[in-house]
Design a protein around this motif. Structure first.
Motif, mmCIF file in Angstrom:
data_model
loop_
_atom_site.group_PDB
_atom_site.id
_atom_site.type_symbol
_atom_site.label_atom_id
_atom_site.label_comp_id
_atom_site.label_asym_id
_atom_site.label_seq_id
_atom_site.Cartn_x
_atom_site.Cartn_y
_atom_site.Cartn_z
ATOM 1 N N TYR A 1 -12.843 -17.620 18.958
ATOM 2 C CA TYR A 1 -11.673 -16.778 19.189
ATOM 3 C C TYR A 1 -11.311 -16.775 20.676
ATOM 4 N N ALA B 1 -18.085 -17.166 16.061
ATOM 5 C CA ALA B 1 -16.718 -16.738 15.758
ATOM 6 C C ALA B 1 -16.068 -16.115 16.996
ATOM 7 N N ALA C 1 -21.524 -14.768 13.852
ATOM 8 C CA ALA C 1 -20.605 -13.853 14.538
ATOM 9 C C ALA C 1 -20.408 -14.280 15.990
#
Length: 88
Positions: free
Chosen positions: A67, A63, A60
């Protein structure tokens, strides 16, 4: 060495072997630590219970970083409004 018992004496003996034959044995006596030790201390499901949330958290974080990098050309998406105005 596997399946050793805690708080137990063991005689460890070593012999070399080559084209001439075997050497004379040499050895030592060792004692294992008190209490349980080794991988049998906790069952595998405990390691899975610990490892899965850690893995999910790391993925996570990657990610979110990916992003921010793509959308904002850096990690500015995580900065406060004050930091953006001051040029940091």
């Amino acid at each position: 060495m596997k399946n050793l018992k805690p708080d137990t004496f063991y005689k460890v003996e070593i012999r070399a072997h080559n084209a001439i034959g075997f050497s004379e044995p040499t050895g030592i006596i060792v004692k294992t630590a008190k209490g349980s030790f080794g991988s049998d201390k906790w069952p595998n499901w405990i390691w899975a219970l610990i490892g899965i949330p850690i893995t999910v958290t790391v993925v996570a974080l990657f990610a979110v970083g990916f992003y921010c990098q793509k959308k904002h050309k850096g990690f500015r998406c995580c900065s406060s409004e004050e930091d953006k105005n001051s040029g940091r």
